[in-house]
Design a protein around this motif. Structure first.
Motif, PDB file in Angstrom:
ATOM      1  N   GLU A 557       0.830  -1.211   0.000  1.00  0.00           N
ATOM      2  CA  GLU A 557       0.000   0.000   0.000  1.00  0.00           C
ATOM      3  C   GLU A 557       0.862   1.258   0.000  1.00  0.00           C
ATOM      4  O   GLU A 557       0.582   2.230  -0.703  1.00  0.00           O
ATOM      5  CB  GLU A 557      -0.938  -0.004   1.213  1.00  0.00           C
ATOM      6  CG  GLU A 557      -2.054  -1.032   1.084  1.00  0.00           C
ATOM      7  CD  GLU A 557      -2.801  -1.293   2.387  1.00  0.00           C
ATOM      8  OE1 GLU A 557      -3.921  -1.821   2.308  1.00  0.00           O
ATOM      9  OE2 GLU A 557      -2.257  -0.993   3.477  1.00  0.00           O
ATOM     10  N   GLY A 561       0.243   2.261  -3.486  1.00  0.00           N
ATOM     11  CA  GLY A 561      -0.966   3.058  -3.295  1.00  0.00           C
ATOM     12  C   GLY A 561      -2.101   2.262  -2.714  1.00  0.00           C
ATOM     13  O   GLY A 561      -2.116   1.022  -2.756  1.00  0.00           O
ATOM     14  N   LYS A 562      -3.044   2.990  -2.139  1.00  0.00           N
ATOM     15  CA  LYS A 562      -4.205   2.375  -1.503  1.00  0.00           C
ATOM     16  C   LYS A 562      -5.415   3.139  -2.019  1.00  0.00           C
ATOM     17  O   LYS A 562      -5.875   4.095  -1.400  1.00  0.00           O
ATOM     18  CB  LYS A 562      -4.046   2.533   0.013  1.00  0.00           C
ATOM     19  CG  LYS A 562      -4.999   1.736   0.842  1.00  0.00           C
ATOM     20  CD  LYS A 562      -4.691   1.964   2.328  1.00  0.00           C
ATOM     21  CE  LYS A 562      -5.684   1.232   3.191  1.00  0.00           C
ATOM     22  NZ  LYS A 562      -5.570   1.633   4.593  1.00  0.00           N
ATOM     23  N   PRO A 563      -5.899   2.759  -3.189  1.00  0.00           N
ATOM     24  CA  PRO A 563      -6.943   3.547  -3.853  1.00  0.00           C
ATOM     25  C   PRO A 563      -8.165   3.786  -2.971  1.00  0.00           C
ATOM     26  O   PRO A 563      -8.733   4.875  -2.977  1.00  0.00           O
ATOM     27  CB  PRO A 563      -7.312   2.697  -5.063  1.00  0.00           C
ATOM     28  CG  PRO A 563      -6.152   1.790  -5.280  1.00  0.00           C
ATOM     29  CD  PRO A 563      -5.532   1.559  -3.940  1.00  0.00           C
ATOM     30  N   GLY A 566      -7.418   6.628  -0.880  1.00  0.00           N
ATOM     31  CA  GLY A 566      -6.846   7.782  -1.560  1.00  0.00           C
ATOM     32  C   GLY A 566      -5.366   7.968  -1.315  1.00  0.00           C
ATOM     33  O   GLY A 566      -4.791   8.951  -1.763  1.00  0.00           O
ATOM     34  N   PRO A 568      -1.779   7.792  -2.268  1.00  0.00           N
ATOM     35  CA  PRO A 568      -1.325   7.656  -3.655  1.00  0.00           C
ATOM     36  C   PRO A 568      -0.264   6.578  -3.890  1.00  0.00           C
ATOM     37  O   PRO A 568      -0.244   5.965  -4.960  1.00  0.00           O
ATOM     38  CB  PRO A 568      -0.749   9.034  -3.971  1.00  0.00           C
ATOM     39  CG  PRO A 568      -0.434   9.654  -2.656  1.00  0.00           C
ATOM     40  CD  PRO A 568      -1.370   9.059  -1.652  1.00  0.00           C
TER      41      PRO A 568
ATOM     42  N   ARG B  24      -4.137  12.051  -6.000  1.00  0.00           N
ATOM     43  CA  ARG B  24      -5.139  11.217  -5.367  1.00  0.00           C
ATOM     44  C   ARG B  24      -5.719  10.201  -6.339  1.00  0.00           C
ATOM     45  O   ARG B  24      -6.493   9.348  -5.972  1.00  0.00           O
ATOM     46  CB  ARG B  24      -6.271  12.092  -4.841  1.00  0.00           C
ATOM     47  CG  ARG B  24      -6.088  12.473  -3.404  1.00  0.00           C
ATOM     48  CD  ARG B  24      -7.084  13.510  -2.978  1.00  0.00           C
ATOM     49  NE  ARG B  24      -6.391  14.675  -2.460  1.00  0.00           N
ATOM     50  CZ  ARG B  24      -5.902  14.752  -1.239  1.00  0.00           C
ATOM     51  NH1 ARG B  24      -6.036  13.752  -0.416  1.00  0.00           N
ATOM     52  NH2 ARG B  24      -5.265  15.832  -0.838  1.00  0.00           N
ATOM     53  N   LEU B  25      -5.364  10.355  -7.590  1.00  0.00           N
ATOM     54  CA  LEU B  25      -5.959   9.486  -8.590  1.00  0.00           C
ATOM     55  C   LEU B  25      -5.195   8.191  -8.684  1.00  0.00           C
ATOM     56  O   LEU B  25      -4.018   8.135  -8.431  1.00  0.00           O
ATOM     57  CB  LEU B  25      -5.917  10.197  -9.937  1.00  0.00           C
ATOM     58  CG  LEU B  25      -6.603  11.547  -9.902  1.00  0.00           C
ATOM     59  CD1 LEU B  25      -6.200  12.380 -11.088  1.00  0.00           C
ATOM     60  CD2 LEU B  25      -8.097  11.349  -9.867  1.00  0.00           C
ATOM     61  N   SER B  26      -5.878   7.170  -9.077  1.00  0.00           N
ATOM     62  CA  SER B  26      -5.182   5.915  -9.258  1.00  0.00           C
ATOM     63  C   SER B  26      -4.371   6.025 -10.538  1.00  0.00           C
ATOM     64  O   SER B  26      -4.666   6.841 -11.407  1.00  0.00           O
ATOM     65  CB  SER B  26      -6.176   4.775  -9.368  1.00  0.00           C
ATOM     66  OG  SER B  26      -6.634   4.682 -10.686  1.00  0.00           O
ATOM     67  N   LYS B  28      -4.355   4.414 -13.022  1.00  0.00           N
ATOM     68  CA  LYS B  28      -5.096   4.042 -14.223  1.00  0.00           C
ATOM     69  C   LYS B  28      -6.017   5.172 -14.712  1.00  0.00           C
ATOM     70  O   LYS B  28      -6.615   5.080 -15.759  1.00  0.00           O
ATOM     71  CB  LYS B  28      -5.958   2.799 -13.950  1.00  0.00           C
ATOM     72  CG  LYS B  28      -5.143   1.567 -13.610  1.00  0.00           C
ATOM     73  CD  LYS B  28      -4.815   0.760 -14.864  1.00  0.00           C
ATOM     74  CE  LYS B  28      -3.989  -0.463 -14.528  1.00  0.00           C
ATOM     75  NZ  LYS B  28      -2.551  -0.173 -14.616  1.00  0.00           N
ATOM     76  N   SER B  29      -6.148   6.183 -13.883  1.00  0.00           N
ATOM     77  CA  SER B  29      -7.120   7.200 -14.247  1.00  0.00           C
ATOM     78  C   SER B  29      -6.658   7.967 -15.474  1.00  0.00           C
ATOM     79  O   SER B  29      -5.482   7.989 -15.815  1.00  0.00           O
ATOM     80  CB  SER B  29      -7.338   8.157 -13.085  1.00  0.00           C
ATOM     81  OG  SER B  29      -6.136   8.848 -12.829  1.00  0.00           O
TER      82      SER B  29
END
Lengths: 661, 329
Positions: A557, A561-563, A566, A568, B24-26, B28-29
């Motif tokens: 994570e 990231g940890k979608p 949020g 990143p 904040r975007l993944s 893949k966005s």
């Protein structure tokens, strides 16, 4: 590790008497540096990496591998290589001939272990993206040069530790253990670099401590490992030195692999990166922001599952080095009431750092270590000399230690243009981050050293982790990232990183939201927020409880990231950075391979060296599921390490660790 | 509105907004999400939309756009731009300043020369600098990798919203930026997404050859060999970008400026065919929802992105966007 001046080192009782003297002079030298360099501005990003090698000696016929104690001969050969000197390489500490060149050959340095070599690039790296691609090639060049100056049956491997160190036989040439300096029942005094500084360091640590250093690593309990397990190699009947009583007094713990000398820790190989900051403020910010990443980098680079011929139940070297140079007395350790010593000290000289030093408004007092031990008298002197409180606290914390190696000649006159007394304390505080003031007499700026990473078997991996850390620093500065957590959580994370497969199975405290708060100030105009009669924004400006700022996360994570929440992830942050700067196609594709390695280590697609080595041992035909690493297994393992270094997985071998290349 | 046409400077997004949203975007966005989100955030900041209260009827009351925008001639700045506090920290020489200008699909080609200058002037004014190091222009509908064997790449590219323009029109635009180069305002010129054929043609015809061709690799890391060879031989640097081809679709502008929950309340809702409530005169008589707002068809024209990187430190100090659209009755 550079060699300091040669002179007459004081035995511990004499050194102890002058400790205050050395500290006071060290503080005066620090103030001189501070006043000279605090306003230094606009230094470029320059950085360097350090690679440490073990030199091993193979006997293919007997299927034996030993540590080669020929460091001095090898360095001598490197120092006398006219071609290398012409290119700026060689061994600066031996300073044979003039080193001048347009092309900068790597340089080699002595290390604590007489079986070790250290190599650094001939000139520091910049942030030109093409420089980042030169790093791996330079590392390969370094290894080639090392190889060219050793025997054909020797090889410079980058394993963190030699699996059979301390087996009383796997060193060449052979020396008997139990010498006067180390007094180890496992390794001879000759295991250490003979430069007087090193045996003195080892002897005085032992002397100050009042007994030998004590390393107990939990053994890995396999199917046939006895329980409780008693280290079968411990000799309880040795009577050469008073310290031989240590084991009779319970120094060797059940279910632990026991070791008793500095060499077991300081003989480990690490991957260290040093950055030059643009000014002192940026240096202090980098020091703070990289600190919480330390345990994560340690877990990601885990490569140390074997000690003294046994599988350990831990994956990294860190605590062993910590114990190997732990000079604390029983009073300082809290085993006896304080009578002669000044305070109880919670950590070894080698430990995760305990201070934040930035004047960043985001640094909340709650993040600081409530148990920090500080020499208030020295701190007062620093503050009186003009240093701000938080930096003075940092140095006054480092200066709670005694100088271990003191040369009689250096105590005659205080030279404020030198930094020897300051460095005496500074460089024997081995924390996971180090804040380095500019050295006198040249244009080098304030620097930050990142010290937690374990050395990796291939130059590809070492380059990948070095470059990753560099890119993270650029992302931190470009995006104004905030990774602050209370510093005791980082200390706990460091412990967590030791657990077997911590990189996949454990969770680490990490800040939930590293992104800067949106300022509300856009385009300079007063924002609606500041106008009267406008409702206040919903997001509060007063910070909430510190405990709400962080949570436990997996390394995956943190890195990827940890979608859901949020967060990143460090790799997406680095990618965002790369998307925002001009990078050429070839460079970006090379960097993508480095990032893929780290992404894979974090999400489990790729194994750490610790996991790979443990697996190698457990699958070996000689393995009896009893935690024992035999000589034959060690031979095959070190051979395998050489093969991996040469082929980097392109022959399909060790693909679990390196991926498809 | 008198001319029936108005230029909307639809907004500005800056580093502090942008990174906050982008990160904040993944991964893949979509790659324009950072830009769009930061536009939205900037509008919200200035319009006070974030602070509105829902009234008893569940209706959202938005403040008038006139309070936070600025009209000069037939240009409306959304929000009003203030150039006073945006200068770079250090001297110009410390920076590598890259500007990318996106000509958007459907925009008028005739106005490119004027609009290019407008866009560059905004950046120069914003950063308080006399020149930029690199200007990359991006034309709609052009992809370097059309013939490439990388299925993933094509699938992530998104819909093709415009046909590529003929070479003549590209060369026409190139003349404008050559002019900027002659004037010393732009030091190096570049294009985006040119494959081998187009690059060759441009190199052949251009008075000032491009120094950069920026291409999107989308994880494939496979650059066509002929493009690579051409770039090497003509000293065109192949740089990587991750921008999508249409950074500001028409529908997005409408939504950003519109009356929806996240809209800035500048534009009236589009009228449906045969909608009798639609006013024929200027401001709309709404069904009680909003007061004054603009009516008409909106057509995005261009987006300009600027980035200032401190050269010897690799630190991005400043980054932001300006965008423009046209409003027609």
């Amino acid at each position: 590790m550079g060699l300091l001046a040669v002179g007459t080192p004081l035995d511990w009782p004499e050194a102890k008497k002058v400790a205050d003297h050395v500290r006071e002079w060290g503080i005066e030298q620090l103030l001189a540096i501070w006043n000279r360099a605090k306003g230094k501005e606009r230094d470029a990003l320059l950085w360097g990496d350090e690679i440490e090698y073990l030199v091993v000696s193979f006997d293919d016929e007997k299927r034996e591998v030993k540590l080669s104690l020929r460091q001095a001969d090898i360095l001598e050969a490197l120092a006398n290589d006219a071609e290398l000197l012409k290119q700026g390489g060689g061994v600066p500490d031996l300073a044979v001939g003039e080193a001048k060149s347009a092309r900068s050959a790597p340089t080699f340095h002595p290390e604590f272990g007489r079986f070790m070599l250290e190599a650094t690039p001939g000139r520091p790296w910049g942030i030109g993206f093409k420089d980042l691609l030169d790093v791996e090639q330079d590392m390969k060049w370094r290894r080639q040069i090392a190889k060219d100056h050793i025997f054909a049956y020797e090889y410079p491997v980058t394993l963190t530790t030699f699996p059979m160190l301390g087996d009383r036989k796997s060193i060449t040439p052979f020396y008997e253990p139990s010498g006067p300096k180390l007094r180890s029942q496992f390794v001879p005094d000759e295991i250490a670099n003979p430069h007087i500084r090193f045996p003195t360091l080892a002897a005085n640590i032992r002397w100050r401590r009042g007994r030998k250093v004590e390393l107990n690593v939990p053994v890995f309990h396999d199917e046939n490992t006895s329980k409780p397990w008693k280290d079968p190699t411990v000799n309880y009947d040795l009577h050469n030195w008073p310290e031989d009583d240590d084991v009779r007094n319970g120094a060797a713990k059940d279910d632990h692999i026991y070791m008793d000398a500095m060499a077991f820790g300081m003989g480990s190989c690490c991957l260290q990166i040093t950055f030059q900051a643009t000014n002192i403020a940026e240096g202090r910010k980098m020091y703070d922001q990289l600190s919480p990443l330390g345990p994560i980098l340690l877990a990601l680079t885990a490569a140390t599952p074997i000690y003294k011929g046994f599988l350990a139940d831990t994956d990294v070297r860190w605590n062993q080095i910590s114990a190997a140079v732990d000079d604390r007395t029983p009073e300082e350790l809290g085993e006896k009431p304080l009578k002669h010593d000044r305070w109880r000290i919670p950590k070894s000289r080698y430990a995760s750092n305990s201070t934040y030093i930035s004047q960043d408004p985001r640094l909340r007092p709650e993040y600081l270590d409530p148990d920090l031990v500080v020499d208030e008298k020295l701190k007062a002197r620093l503050v009186e000399g003009g240093m701000d409180d938080i930096l003075a606290t940092h140095f006054a914390h480092l200066f709670i230690r005694d100088p271990i190696v003191v040369f009689a000649e250096d105590l005659k006159e205080l030279d404020l243009s030198k930094t020897d007394h300051f460095e005496n304390l500074q460089s024997t505080n081995w924390q996971h981050m180090r804040f380095k003031p500019p050295p006198p007499g040249n244009d080098i700026g304030w620097r930050v050293e990142v010290r937690p990473m374990e050395i990796q078997i291939t130059d590809f991996e070492n380059a990948a982790f070095s470059v990753f850390v560099v890119l993270i620093t650029r992302a931190i500065l470009s995006f104004d990232l905030n990774f602050y957590i209370p510093i005791p959580r980082t200390t706990e994370n460091m412990e967590t990183a030791h657990k077997r497969d911590a990189v996949l199975d454990d969770k680490f405290y990490f800040r939930k939201d590293p992104l800067p708060r949106r300022s509300g100030r856009t385009n300079g105009t007063a924002s609606p927020r500041s106008r009267p009669n406008t409702p206040q924004p919903s997001r509060p400006h007063t910070p909430g409880p510190v405990e709400d700022e962080y949570e436990l996360m997996t390394v995956d994570e943190i890195i990827n990231g940890k979608p859901a929440s949020g967060f990143p992830g460090l790799i997406p942050l680095v990618e965002s950075y790369l998307d925002s700067v001009n990078v050429d196609v070839e460079t970006r594709c090379e960097l993508a391979q480095y990032l893929a390695l780290i992404r894979g280590r974090a999400n489990g697609e790729l194994w750490t060296a610790a996991k790979w080595i443990r697996h190698f041992v457990r699958e070996h035909e000689e393995y009896k599921k009893d935690s024992v690493v035999t000589d034959g297994m060690a031979f095959d393992l070190v051979k395998a390490a050489e093969r991996i270094t040469v082929n980097e997985g392109r022959d399909g071998f060790a693909r679990e660790m390196l991926g498809r290349r | 509105m008198a001319t029936g046409e108005e230029e909307l400077d639809v907004g500005q997004a800056k580093k502090e907004d942008e990174f906050g949203s982008l990160l904040r975007l993944s991964p893949k966005s979509k790659s324009n999400a950072e830009f769009i989100t930061s536009l939205r955030a900037n509008f919200a900041d200035h319009s006070g939309v974030q602070d509105v209260h829902v009234n008893g009827d569940g209706e959202v009351k938005k403040p008038s756009y006139k309070a936070w925008t600025k009209k000069t001639g037939d240009m409306l700045e959304i929000p009003a731009i203030d150039f006073t506090n945006s200068a770079l920290q250090e001297e110009r020489e410390q920076y590598d300043i890259t500007v990318k200008l996106f000509y958007l699909p459907g925009a008028s080609i005739e106005k490119r020369a004027t609009e290019t200058r407008e866009a560059i002037q905004l950046v120069l004014k914003e950063l308080h600098i006399p020149s930029i190091d690199l200007l990359i222009v991006s034309f709609p509908g052009i992809y370097f990798d059309e013939q490439e064997d990388c299925p993933d790449k094509l699938s992530t590219r998104g819909p093709v919203e415009a046909d590529p323009e003929p070479l003549e029109s590209l060369l026409e635009a190139w003349k404008t930026i050559e002019q900027l180069h002659d004037e010393g305002i732009v030091l190096k010129l570049g294009i985006a997404e040119f494959g081998k054929e187009r690059l060759e043609a441009l190199l052949d015809k251009a008075r000032v050859p491009p120094a950069v061709d920026q291409i999107n690799l989308r994880d494939c890391c496979s650059v066509p060999k002929d493009l690579m060879a051409l770039a090497k031989s003509k000293k065109v640097e192949l740089l990587v970008h991750n921008d999508c081809s249409n950074v500001l679709p028409r529908g997005t502008v409408r939504e950003l400026l519109g009356q929806g929950p996240d809209g800035a309340g500048v534009l009236a809702e589009p009228s449906k065919a045969g909608d009798k409530r639609k006013s024929l005169h200027g401001e709309e008589q709404t069904n009680g929802r909003s007061h004054d707002c603009l009516v008409g068809d909106v057509q995005p024209q261009w987006v300009v992105k600027y980035t200032a990187v401190v050269r010897n430190r690799g630190v991005i100090e400043n980054k932001g966007y300006f965008a423009a659209a046209e409003l027609t009755d």
